[in-house]
Design an enzyme around this catalytic site. Sequence first.
Site, short mmCIF file in Angstrom:
data_model
loop_
_atom_site.label_atom_id
_atom_site.label_comp_id
_atom_site.label_asym_id
_atom_site.label_seq_id
_atom_site.Cartn_x
_atom_site.Cartn_y
_atom_site.Cartn_z
N GLY A 142 -8.65 68.96 45.10
CA GLY A 142 -8.56 68.05 43.97
C GLY A 142 -7.17 68.01 43.38
CB ALA B 161 -3.46 65.10 48.83
CB SER C 36 -11.47 76.27 44.22
OG SER C 36 -11.08 77.42 43.53
CE LYS D 66 13.37 58.75 42.56
NZ LYS D 66 12.63 59.68 43.43
C1 LIG Z 1 8.65 72.46 45.02
C2 LIG Z 1 7.92 71.18 45.27
C3 LIG Z 1 8.35 70.00 44.67
C4 LIG Z 1 7.71 68.79 44.94
N1 LIG Z 1 8.20 67.63 44.40
C5 LIG Z 1 7.65 66.46 44.78
C6 LIG Z 1 8.15 65.22 44.29
O1 LIG Z 1 9.06 65.17 43.47
N2 LIG Z 1 7.59 64.09 44.74
C7 LIG Z 1 6.56 64.08 45.64
O2 LIG Z 1 6.12 63.01 46.06
N3 LIG Z 1 6.02 65.24 46.04
C8 LIG Z 1 6.53 66.41 45.65
N4 LIG Z 1 5.98 67.57 46.09
C9 LIG Z 1 4.76 67.55 46.88
C10 LIG Z 1 3.56 67.30 45.99
O3 LIG Z 1 3.47 68.30 45.01
C11 LIG Z 1 2.30 67.31 46.84
O4 LIG Z 1 2.47 66.47 47.93
C12 LIG Z 1 1.14 66.77 46.05
O5 LIG Z 1 1.01 67.43 44.85
C13 LIG Z 1 -0.13 66.88 46.83
O6 LIG Z 1 -0.57 68.21 46.87
P1 LIG Z 1 -1.97 68.46 47.52
O7 LIG Z 1 -2.99 67.69 46.78
O8 LIG Z 1 -1.84 68.24 48.98
O9 LIG Z 1 -2.19 70.03 47.35
P2 LIG Z 1 -2.55 70.90 46.03
O10 LIG Z 1 -2.02 70.32 44.79
O11 LIG Z 1 -2.15 72.31 46.38
O12 LIG Z 1 -4.13 70.84 45.94
C14 LIG Z 1 -4.96 71.60 46.79
C15 LIG Z 1 -6.40 71.51 46.31
O13 LIG Z 1 -7.25 72.15 47.25
C16 LIG Z 1 -8.13 73.04 46.57
N5 LIG Z 1 -8.51 74.12 47.50
C17 LIG Z 1 -7.72 74.81 48.36
N6 LIG Z 1 -8.44 75.72 49.04
C18 LIG Z 1 -9.73 75.58 48.62
C19 LIG Z 1 -10.96 76.23 48.95
N7 LIG Z 1 -11.02 77.20 49.85
N8 LIG Z 1 -12.06 75.83 48.29
C20 LIG Z 1 -12.04 74.84 47.37
N9 LIG Z 1 -10.89 74.19 47.02
C21 LIG Z 1 -9.77 74.57 47.63
C22 LIG Z 1 -7.32 73.51 45.38
O14 LIG Z 1 -8.12 74.01 44.37
C23 LIG Z 1 -6.65 72.18 44.97
O15 LIG Z 1 -7.55 71.42 44.21
C24 LIG Z 1 6.59 68.79 45.80
C25 LIG Z 1 6.12 69.98 46.35
C26 LIG Z 1 6.77 71.17 46.09
C27 LIG Z 1 6.25 72.44 46.71
#
Ligand SMILES: Cc1cc2nc3c(=O)[nH]c(=O)nc-3n(C[C@H](O)[C@H](O)[C@H](O)COP(=O)(O)OP(=O)(O)OC[C@H]3O[C@@H](n4cnc5c(N)ncnc54)[C@H](O)[C@@H]3O)c2cc1C
Length: 497
Positions: free
Chosen positions: A12, A15, A38, A77
């Site tokens: 959540g 992505a 989670s 931006k």
């Molecule tokens: C330093 C840094 C800077 C960034 N800056 C930018 C930016 O300026 N612009 C940009 O476009 N992107 C940026 N990004 C990337 C951006 O943060 C991510 O692409 C975006 O937030 C998507 O993250 P996500 O949803 O894939 O993962 P996350 O935000 O990590 O979400 C993962 C989800 O999975 C759940 N989960 C994981 N394992 C389990 C499990 N076993 N059971 C139940 N739930 C689980 C977690 O609870 C969470 O809800 C940056 C990333 C980093 C590291």
Amino acid sequence: MKPMERVVILGGGSAGWMAAAMLARMLGPSLVITLVESEQIGTVGVGEAAIPPLQLFNQALGLSEAEFMSATAASIKLGIQFEGWGGAGERYMHAFGQVGKDLGLTPFHHYWLQAGEETERFWDYSLNEQAARAGRVLLPSPPQGKMLGGLVHAYHFDAHRYAQTLRRYSERLGVRRVAGEVVRVPLCPDSGQIQALELADGQRIEGELFIDCSGFAGRLIEQALGSGFEDWGHWLPCDRAWAVPCEGAESIAPYTRSIAREAGWQWQIPLQHRIGNGLVFSSRFQDEQSAKESLLANLPGKPLAEPKLLRFRTGRRRQPWLRNCVALGLASGFLEPLESTSIHLVQSGIMRLLKLFPNHGPMDSLAAEYNRQSQREFEQVRDFLILHYHLNRRDEPLWQHCRSMSLPDSLSHKLVLFAEQGRVLRDSDELFTEVAWVQVMLGQGLRPQQAHPLAAALSPAERRDYLGHLRTIVMGTLQGMPSHRAFLQRYCPQAKE
Ligand SMILES: Cc1cc2nc3c(=O)[nH]c(=O)nc-3n(C[C@H](O)[C@H](O)[C@H](O)COP(=O)(O)OP(=O)(O)OC[C@H]3O[C@@H](n4cnc5c(N)ncnc54)[C@H](O)[C@@H]3O)c2cc1C
């Protein structure tokens, strides 16, 4: 052939909720969508700068720009200002939109090169760069700027609030949210496909298609299915970041700042209510403690929280779609945030998935095509990022290493073509435009040996007239623009949380 009936999304963060919202919007009531997240594990909690195509994503959801910006305390931006990458005191901008105006087949930068010393800086012909430097914004752009394509914008926004906005949106469209941690992922013994997600509290959630948005862990795509990871750390050496918000200032810059430091770079992302900051660095060249101190010593305002450390690997999942699982976001790979591409890669992954959306049944050929397209996209973005590191003119060990490292062939070819002939080679579907490449190459000191022969079709006097005319348009368009803050206050003041 049976249609797909149940899709399960794990995660959540941005992505997960972007995927839930778009699938619910496009595939509607025919599909039962469940999202598992989670609260204990939480989200990565960074990712606040976007690139212009996010507008299309929000439009496809029917989310108005003012509504989105207000809900996420967003600012405008117009580009990214790179400071110190070309050496101490140097700066240039990768501004969105056009610079000058192409004539027929010949890109503008060739006319600019022909003019040599007798003309202004390349960026003086960019509406975006000039507005960014003046701190002015108006949308839609004043009509005078139409010939130059008007202002092209993206956003700085609060990613947590964006995910919450999309959560409310998705739940209104019937997406079911389940809170809990996935502890077991049973596979079908014959096909190897995922059958269900089993949660710590004993719940079992079955589906036909699983979307892994579980962040760096890749709980499904890697831990359950073993997709494999292609590591690009030898080209993009940064593997850590400290992130911390700080108090904002009266004037809000309409651009991201990327400031080169000893062993990496610092970002500043101004929102309406605060500034997001971070230091991305290579642990081979700087330890975590000294990186943290460097960030805290260089904040533009009082910190609002304790800095948070993020450890990452740069590269891509070898098969982001494997069997009945598609990985999006950090679960599919990570290219560091230098050009703010991660959220865009989530967006384009979702759109690609929609184009290739399977029925309930064999999906290997769709997966192969998805993986081919996604590999190309990741590699194109990777090359653009490596370009910034490679063309630096700094003295510290990380930067010396980046200047001398060997490059992917695709990038070496691009560099030679530009250095010798001023031409930019790119595929028609590449994310970064020709003028984006030109700005980074010129900005970091790579000046071509010659211009395109077609640019000589204008006599020196005609060229002077043409360039002068473009400058007049840029300056005239700027006159009609208010300050960025005044624009935000009128258009999309931040909503109360
Ligand atoms: C330093 C840094 C800077 C960034 N800056 C930018 C930016 O300026 N612009 C940009 O476009 N992107 C940026 N990004 C990337 C951006 O943060 C991510 O692409 C975006 O937030 C998507 O993250 P996500 O949803 O894939 O993962 P996350 O935000 O990590 O979400 C993962 C989800 O999975 C759940 N989960 C994981 N394992 C389990 C499990 N076993 N059971 C139940 N739930 C689980 C977690 O609870 C969470 O809800 C940056 C990333 C980093 C590291």
